[in-house]
Design a protein around this motif. Structure first.
Motif, mmCIF file in Angstrom:
data_model
loop_
_atom_site.group_PDB
_atom_site.id
_atom_site.type_symbol
_atom_site.label_atom_id
_atom_site.label_comp_id
_atom_site.label_asym_id
_atom_site.label_seq_id
_atom_site.Cartn_x
_atom_site.Cartn_y
_atom_site.Cartn_z
ATOM 1 N N VAL A 201 0.865 -1.205 0.000
ATOM 2 C CA VAL A 201 0.000 0.000 0.000
ATOM 3 C C VAL A 201 0.899 1.251 0.000
ATOM 4 C CG1 VAL A 201 -1.824 1.242 1.192
ATOM 5 C CG2 VAL A 201 -1.761 -1.295 1.232
ATOM 6 N N LEU A 202 0.550 2.095 -0.975
ATOM 7 C CA LEU A 202 1.296 3.364 -1.048
ATOM 8 C C LEU A 202 0.768 4.319 0.044
ATOM 9 C CD1 LEU A 202 3.384 5.130 -2.497
ATOM 10 C CD2 LEU A 202 1.526 5.887 -4.023
ATOM 11 N N ALA A 203 1.613 4.620 1.001
ATOM 12 C CA ALA A 203 1.189 5.485 2.115
ATOM 13 C C ALA A 203 1.512 6.977 1.876
ATOM 14 C CB ALA A 203 1.859 5.013 3.408
ATOM 15 N N LYS A 204 2.466 7.228 1.038
ATOM 16 C CA LYS A 204 2.886 8.614 0.802
ATOM 17 C C LYS A 204 3.208 8.750 -0.681
ATOM 18 C CE LYS A 204 6.441 11.938 2.221
ATOM 19 N NZ LYS A 204 7.655 12.152 3.040
ATOM 20 N N ALA A 205 2.820 9.857 -1.256
ATOM 21 C CA ALA A 205 3.050 10.073 -2.684
ATOM 22 C C ALA A 205 4.532 10.024 -2.989
ATOM 23 C CB ALA A 205 2.467 11.417 -3.109
ATOM 24 N N LEU A 206 4.793 9.505 -4.209
ATOM 25 C CA LEU A 206 6.166 9.339 -4.646
ATOM 26 C C LEU A 206 6.629 10.565 -5.438
ATOM 27 C CD1 LEU A 206 5.959 5.614 -5.836
ATOM 28 C CD2 LEU A 206 6.801 6.460 -3.645
ATOM 29 N N ASP A 207 7.911 10.738 -5.358
ATOM 30 C CA ASP A 207 8.527 11.822 -6.125
ATOM 31 C C ASP A 207 9.760 11.234 -6.772
ATOM 32 O OD1 ASP A 207 9.687 15.228 -5.337
ATOM 33 O OD2 ASP A 207 9.459 14.131 -7.226
ATOM 34 N N ARG A 208 9.611 11.095 -8.127
ATOM 35 C CA ARG A 208 10.695 10.454 -8.831
ATOM 36 C C ARG A 208 11.985 11.254 -8.720
ATOM 37 N NH1 ARG A 208 13.130 10.328 -13.788
ATOM 38 N NH2 ARG A 208 13.707 8.228 -14.541
ATOM 39 N N GLU A 209 11.846 12.580 -8.666
ATOM 40 C CA GLU A 209 13.039 13.403 -8.546
ATOM 41 C C GLU A 209 13.698 13.222 -7.188
ATOM 42 O OE1 GLU A 209 10.920 14.342 -11.888
ATOM 43 O OE2 GLU A 209 10.165 14.443 -9.824
ATOM 44 N N GLU A 210 12.916 12.904 -6.206
ATOM 45 C CA GLU A 210 13.456 12.689 -4.862
ATOM 46 C C GLU A 210 14.086 11.310 -4.752
ATOM 47 O OE1 GLU A 210 10.645 13.298 -1.738
ATOM 48 O OE2 GLU A 210 11.960 12.449 -0.223
ATOM 49 N N ALA A 211 13.416 10.280 -5.283
ATOM 50 C CA ALA A 211 13.951 8.905 -5.227
ATOM 51 C C ALA A 211 13.391 8.141 -6.404
ATOM 52 C CB ALA A 211 13.578 8.223 -3.916
ATOM 53 N N ALA A 212 14.281 7.679 -7.276
ATOM 54 C CA ALA A 212 13.814 6.907 -8.442
ATOM 55 C C ALA A 212 13.577 5.424 -8.091
ATOM 56 C CB ALA A 212 14.821 7.030 -9.569
ATOM 57 N N PHE A 213 14.201 4.961 -6.978
ATOM 58 C CA PHE A 213 14.039 3.557 -6.583
ATOM 59 C C PHE A 213 13.814 3.466 -5.084
ATOM 60 C CE2 PHE A 213 15.283 1.781 -10.591
ATOM 61 C CZ PHE A 213 16.161 2.694 -11.150
ATOM 62 N N HIS A 214 13.062 2.474 -4.681
ATOM 63 C CA HIS A 214 12.847 2.174 -3.259
ATOM 64 C C HIS A 214 13.119 0.667 -3.050
ATOM 65 C CE1 HIS A 214 10.956 6.099 -2.256
ATOM 66 N NE2 HIS A 214 10.495 6.032 -3.505
ATOM 67 N N GLU A 215 14.034 0.366 -2.122
ATOM 68 C CA GLU A 215 14.358 -1.037 -1.788
ATOM 69 C C GLU A 215 13.628 -1.410 -0.498
ATOM 70 O OE1 GLU A 215 16.811 -1.804 -5.069
ATOM 71 O OE2 GLU A 215 16.053 -3.167 -3.532
ATOM 72 N N LEU A 216 12.764 -2.414 -0.548
ATOM 73 C CA LEU A 216 11.970 -2.834 0.601
ATOM 74 C C LEU A 216 12.259 -4.299 0.916
ATOM 75 C CD1 LEU A 216 8.554 -1.296 -0.538
ATOM 76 C CD2 LEU A 216 10.324 -0.206 0.861
ATOM 77 N N VAL A 217 12.023 -4.644 2.173
ATOM 78 C CA VAL A 217 12.159 -6.048 2.623
ATOM 79 C C VAL A 217 10.837 -6.491 3.202
ATOM 80 C CG1 VAL A 217 13.328 -7.649 4.158
ATOM 81 C CG2 VAL A 217 14.623 -5.795 3.080
ATOM 82 N N LEU A 218 10.272 -7.543 2.571
ATOM 83 C CA LEU A 218 8.999 -8.114 3.040
ATOM 84 C C LEU A 218 9.302 -9.397 3.798
ATOM 85 C CD1 LEU A 218 5.876 -8.044 3.016
ATOM 86 C CD2 LEU A 218 5.971 -9.403 0.900
ATOM 87 N N ARG A 219 8.744 -9.487 5.002
ATOM 88 C CA ARG A 219 9.012 -10.645 5.862
ATOM 89 C C ARG A 219 7.684 -11.387 6.119
ATOM 90 N NH1 ARG A 219 11.454 -8.220 9.321
ATOM 91 N NH2 ARG A 219 13.597 -8.766 8.770
ATOM 92 N N ALA A 220 7.702 -12.745 5.916
ATOM 93 C CA ALA A 220 6.541 -13.605 6.228
ATOM 94 C C ALA A 220 6.906 -14.464 7.421
ATOM 95 C CB ALA A 220 6.176 -14.480 5.039
ATOM 96 N N SER A 221 5.992 -14.615 8.384
ATOM 97 C CA SER A 221 6.272 -15.390 9.605
ATOM 98 C C SER A 221 5.113 -16.338 9.874
ATOM 99 C CB SER A 221 6.484 -14.441 10.792
ATOM 100 O OG SER A 221 5.325 -13.643 10.993
#
Length: 807
Positions: A201-221
Motif C-alpha cells: 500500500v502506497l502510504a505517501k506520494a512518490l517523487d521520482r526526482e526525490e527517489a527513483a528507486f525504493h528497496e523494501l524487505v517483506l518478511r513472512a512469519s
C-alpha cells in the motif's frame, strides 16, 4: 510421543450408554479399528503404540496368530513396522508430514493388519501431527514494481505470496514490511477465505526526482514456537504516469482438462486489453499466484497469454488447480484474473489384485465353502472407472465371495476330485467399468491332495485261462491286473487269493497269486481226470487307510491231454479170471458154423479216461487165425462174421483186436478173443474139454475132471440165483451207474458214463448176448468169462439180461 485415542463414556445417562454399546457392536461387526496420533519427524524405531494389546491379543497368542501388516500399496508399509515378539507398532522411516500429505489440513496413514488362525482384518490409522519444521518461503525472493509517480496514496500493489507447508498454527500467519516512509503492507483475505495475500500500500506520494528507486524487505512469519520467517526483497521503480490499466476479458477462466492430455497442449488463453497506446499499452502476462507444484505443470506465454501443459497431469494426485494470471502494461498498471483448471479422470489405472493370504495345497475331500485365498482389489480411478468387477475364469470348482470393502475370498464351490483334475490354476480377473475397460489377472496355483476314495479296478470283468494237464509245478497260469485311480500309497495294489476248497483240499494248495504282480501260478501238476476247472476269486487291495478292495472271478479250465490209454472192459482180462496172464486180454465166444455173414459174434468194449478226441476209440482186427472169416466194427467194436464159416475152418479161432484212441500220439490196447466154431453144443463142449486138457499139466489124474464138473454145475446154479437178484435190483433202479465196472476193474470207478460211448452213439454196456451153452466138466473157464461179461453189461438203464440154457 504416540497418543492412542480411545472412546470414553461420559457421565451421561442410560441413553448415552445404550448408544455406546450399539456403536461398539457395529464397530466389531465392520472391523476393528485402532487410531494413533504421533508427531512428524519421529526417527526410526520410535514407538507408535502397543498394537497387539489394543487389538485384544495377549503376548502368548502372538506366535500363533501371526500378526502381519498389509496395505493397498507398499508406500504405506515402509513407514511403520510391527515387532513380532511384543506386537508393538514402531516407526520404520522418518516421517515428513508435508511429503506424505502435502497441504492437507489432516494427515494420516491407514493400513490393514491381518491376524491369522482364524483370519481377521483390522484397520489401523496413524494420524501425523504437524511440527513447525518449515519456514515460510516466497516463490520469488525478489519483486520488481514500477509505480507511476502520480499514483495516489492508498494504491495497492499485489505481492507474491509466501508458502509454508506446515498446517494449523505452524503455517503462515502474517506479513510485515521493514519500516520506510512511503509503503506499508496489508494482508487481504482471498475470496474463498482459504489463504491471505499481501498487498503493498502506497502510504505517501512518490517523487521520482526525490527517489527513483525504493528497496523494501517483506518478511513472512508463521505461528510456531519459536516462529520461523521468510523474506523477499521488493525493488520499486518510480515511473511516469500511466492512466489506463489492463482489463481481462473474464474475471475467472474455467477449463476441464483430461488427465491424459499431451504435454505441450494449449488448454486456454487469457486475454486482456489496455486502452493506452505505445509502451503503456503493451501487455505482458505472468503468473501472479501459482504454487511450486503447479509451476512444474503449467507454462504461461508472456506475450500471448496461452497456458500450456508442461508436465503430466494426474487426477489421482491433484484433481483441481487454481492459478492467478496478471497482465502488465508498459507502465505500472495491471489486472489479475483467476484460472481454475479441473482435471478429469480417465481410465488409466489398471485394477490391482493383491494376494493377502493363500494356500497352495488342498485335500480333495475338503468341505464346500472352504477359504482358499484372500484377495485385495483396488483401482485408483474414480467413478465408473474405479468400479471393479471380479470373476474367476473357467469352469472350475471355486467361486469368489466379497468379504469386506475391497476384499474377496476364493472358496470351494464344488467337490474336488484329484483323479479328474490334480492341479488348478485359479485365474482371478478384475475389470473396471471404464470404456474401454482395463483388466488384470492373478493366478493361484493349487494342488489337490489325494485321499483314498477309489477302489482298485480290474482290467477285465472276469478272467479265464486254459492250462494243459500234467503241467509243471509253479507254471504261470495267467496274470490279473488292477489299477487304482488314486495316487501314491493309496494307489499301490496288492493281490491275494480268496478262500475256497477243491475236492476237499484248500484252494491255496492248487494255485497261488503273487501279491505285487498279480501273477497266478499252479502249485501242483493238475489232472483233468480229477479236476476239470478251478473257479476262484482274486482280491485286489490298495494301500490306503482304510484300505479299499475289489474282487474278480477267475476260471481256470484244465485242458485234457492224451495221457490215458484205452482200457478194455470186455473181454475180461485174464488176470480177472485167474489165468495168471499179465496184461493180456482173453475171452471165449461161440460162433455156430451155420452163422450167416454179418452175424454178431462178440463185442469188444473199451473205455478211455481222457476226454474229447483223446477218448474217441476205434477198433481194428490186428490178427486172426482165419483172416477173412471175421471183421470188427471200426467204431462199435462188434466182431461179426465176414462170411459163413466153412468146414475147413479151424474150430478154434484166435482174434487179436487193437483199440486206439485219437490222441496225438495215439495210445492203444489189445484184446484177445477165442471164438469156437461148433455145429452143436456137444461139439462146443468137446472143444472146450480139449482146450482144458491142453491147458492141464501133464500127469494130472483123470478123476479131477469130475470134481471140476461138479464145481462147475454148482457155480452155474449160484450164478443163476445171482442173476435173478441183479434183475430184481435193476427193476427197482437201486443200482448206481458206477456199478457198471466189474469187481476186478476197480481202477476205472468214477469214470463218467460218457466215456463208455463210442463215436456212433451206441452205449457199450447195453449190448446183451444170448447163447445156448452145454456145460461139461471142462467148461469152467468159459462159464466164468460169461459171468463177468453179463455182470459188466447190466445197468440201470436196461432190462436186458444174459440168458443161459444148461444141458
Amino acid at each position: 510421543m504416540a497418543v492412542r485415542r480411545r472412546q470414553r463414556l461420559g457421565p451421561g445417562g442410560g441413553r448415552a450408554l445404550l448408544g455406546a454399546v450399539l456403536l461398539c457392536v457395529w464397530w466389531r461387526a465392520a472391523a476393528e479399528r485402532v487410531r494413533y496420533t504421533i508427531a512428524e519427524e519421529l526417527g526410526r524405531g520410535s514407538l507408535v503404540g502397543p498394537l497387539a494389546r489394543d487389538l485384544g491379543l495377549s503376548a502368548d497368542e502372538l506366535p500363533a496368530r501371526k500378526l502381519q501388516m498389509a496395505s493397498a500399496g507398499k508406500k504405506q508399509l515402509k513407514y511403520f513396522t510391527v515387532n513380532e515378539e511384543n506386537g508393538n507398532l514402531y516407526v520404520n522411516e522418518r516421517l515428513d508430514r508435508e511429503e506424505m500429505c502435502g497441504e492437507s489440513a489432516t494427515c494420516s496413514v491407514s493400513f490393514e493388519v491381518l491376524v491369522h488362525n482364524p483370519l481377521s482384518v483390522f484397520y489401523v490409522e496413524v494420524a501425523i501431527q504437524d511440527v513447525n519444521d518449515n519456514a515460510p518461503r516466497f516463490l520469488q525472493n525478489k519483486f520488481q514494481l514500477e509505480i507511476n509517480e502520480l499514483t495516489s496514496p492508498g494504491a495497492r500493489f499485489y505481492l507474491g505470496m509466501a508458502e509454508d507447508p506446515d498446517v494449523g498454527s505452524n503455517s503462515l500467519q502474517g506479513y510485515e514490511l521493514e519500516a520506510n516512509g512511503h509503503f506499508t503492507v496489508e494482508v487481504k483475505a482471498s475470496e474463498d477465505g482459504s489463504k491471505s495475500r499481501p498487498e503493498l500500500v502506497l502510504a505517501k506520494a512518490l517523487d521520482r526526482e526525490e527517489a527513483a528507486f525504493h528497496e523494501l524487505v517483506l518478511r513472512a512469519s508463521d505461528g510456531g514456537d519459536p516462529a520461523r520467517t521468510g523474506t523477499a526483497r521488493i525493488r520499486v521503480t518510480v515511473v511516469d504516469a500511466n492512466d489506463n490499466a489492463p482489463v481481462f476479458s473474464q474475471a475467472e477462466y474455467t477449463v476441464h482438462v483430461p488427465e491424459d492430455v499431451a504435454v505441450g497442449s494449449t488448454i486456454l488463453t487469457a486475454t486482456a486489453e489496455d486502452a493506452d497506446e505505445g509502451q503503456n499499452g503493451q501487455l505482458k502476462y505472468s503468473f501472479h499466484k501459482i504454487s511450486y507444484r503447479d509451476s512444474k505443470l503449467f507454462y504461461l506465454d508472456s506475450d500471448t497469454g496461452e497456458i500450456t501443459v508442461r508436465g503430466e497431469l494426474d487426477f489421482e494426485k491433484i484433481s483441481s488447480h487454481e492459478l492467478e494470471v496478471q497482465a502488465h502494461d508498459g507502465g505500472e498498471l495491471f489486472d489479475t484474473a483467476k484460472v481454475i483448471i479441473t482435471v478429469t479422470d480417465v481410465n488409466d489405472n489398471v485394477p490391482k489384485i493383491s494376494v493377502r493370504s493363500a494356500i497352495n495345497e488342498i485335500s480333495e475331500d475338503t468341505a464346500l465353502d472352504t477359504v482358499v485365498a484372500l484377495l485385495h482389489v483396488q483401482d485408483r480411478d474414480s467413478g465408473a472407472n474405479g468400479e471393479v468387477h471380479c470373476t474367476i475364469e473357467g469352469n472350475i470348482p471355486f467361486r469368489l465371495e466379497k468379504s469386506l470393502d475391497d476384499y474377496y475370498r476364493v472358496v470351494t464351490a464344488r467337490e474336488l476330485d484329484r483323479e479328474q483334475v490334480s492341479e488348478y490354476n485359479v485365474t482371478v480377473r478384475a475389470a473396471d467399468g471404464g470404456s474401454p475397460a482395463l483388466q488384470s489377472r492373478a493366478v493361484l496355483c493349487l494342488r489337490v491332495l489325494d485321499v483314498n476314495d477309489n477302489a482298485p479296478v480290474f482290467a477285465e470283468e472276469r478272467y479265464s485261462a486254459r492250462v494243459a494237464e500234467n503241467n509243471a509245478a509253479g507254471a504261470l497260469v495267467l496274470t490279473v491286473r488292477a489299477t487304482d485311480a488314486d495316487w501314491g500309497q493309496n494307489a499301490r495294489v496288492r493281490y491275494r487269493l480268496g478262500e475256497g476248497r477243491v475236492r476237499g483240499a484248500p484252494l491255496s494248495s492248487y494255485v497261488s497269486v503273487q501279491a505285487e504282480t498279480g501273477a497266478l501260478y499252479a502249485l501242483r501238476s493238475l489232472d483233468y481226470e480229477q479236476v476239470r476247472e478251478l473257479r476262484l476269486w482274486v482280491c485286489a487291495e490298495d494301500g490306503g487307510a482304510p484300505a479299499l478292495s475289489s474282487n474278480v472271478s477267475v476260471v481256470v479250465q484244465i485242458v485234457d491231454e492224451n495221457d490215458n490209454a484205452p482200457q478194455v472192459l470186455y473181454p475180461a482180462p485174464a488176470a480177472a479170471l485167474g489165468s495168471g496172464s499179465g496184461g493180456a486180454w482173453s475171452g471165449v465166444e461161440l460162433a455156430p458154423r451155420w452163422s450167416e455173414p454179418g452175424a454178431l459174434v462178440a463185442k469188444v468194449v473199451a473205455v478211455d479216461a481222457d476226454a474229447g478226441q483223446n477218448a474217441w476209440l476205434s477198433y481194428e482186427l490186428a490178427k486172426a487165425t482165419e483172416p477173412g472169416l471175421f471183421r470188427v466194427g471200426l467204431h462199435s467194436g462188434e466182431v461179426r462174421t465176414a462170411r459163413s464159416p466153412l468146414a475147413r475152418d479151424a474150430a478154434r479161432q484166435s482174434l487179436v483186436v487193437v483199440v486206439k484212441d485219437h490222441g496225438r500220439p495215439a495210445l492203444s490196447a489189445t484184446a484177445t478173443l477165442s471164438v469156437v466154431l461148433a455145429e452143436s453144443v456137444a461139439e462146443l463142449l468137446a472143444e472146450l474139454s480139449s482146450a482144458t486138457d491142453e491147458a492141464a499139466e501133464p500127469g494130472e489124474p483123470a478123476g479131477s475132471l469130475t470134481r471140476w464138473l461138479v464145481l462147475a454145475v454148482a457155480a452155474v446154479s449160484c450164478l443163476f440165483l445171482a442173476f435173478l437178484l441183479l434183475l430184481l435190483a435193476l427193476r427197482l433202479r437201486r443200482w448206481h451207474r458206477q456199478q457198471l465196472l466189474p469187481p476186478a476193474s476197480g481202477a476205472l470207478r468214477g469214470v463218467p458214463v460218457s466215456h463208455f460211448v463210442g463215436i456212433d452213439g451206441v452205449r457199450a454196456f447195453l449190448q446183451s448176448y444170448s447163447h445156448d451153452v452145454s456145460l461139461t466138466a471142462d467148461s469152467l473157464t468159459s462159464l466164468r468169462q460169461c459171468e463177468v461179461v453179463c455182470a459188466a453189461f447190466l445197468s440201470k438203464e436196461t432190462d436186458r439180461r444174459c440168458g443161459f440154457r444148461v444141458a
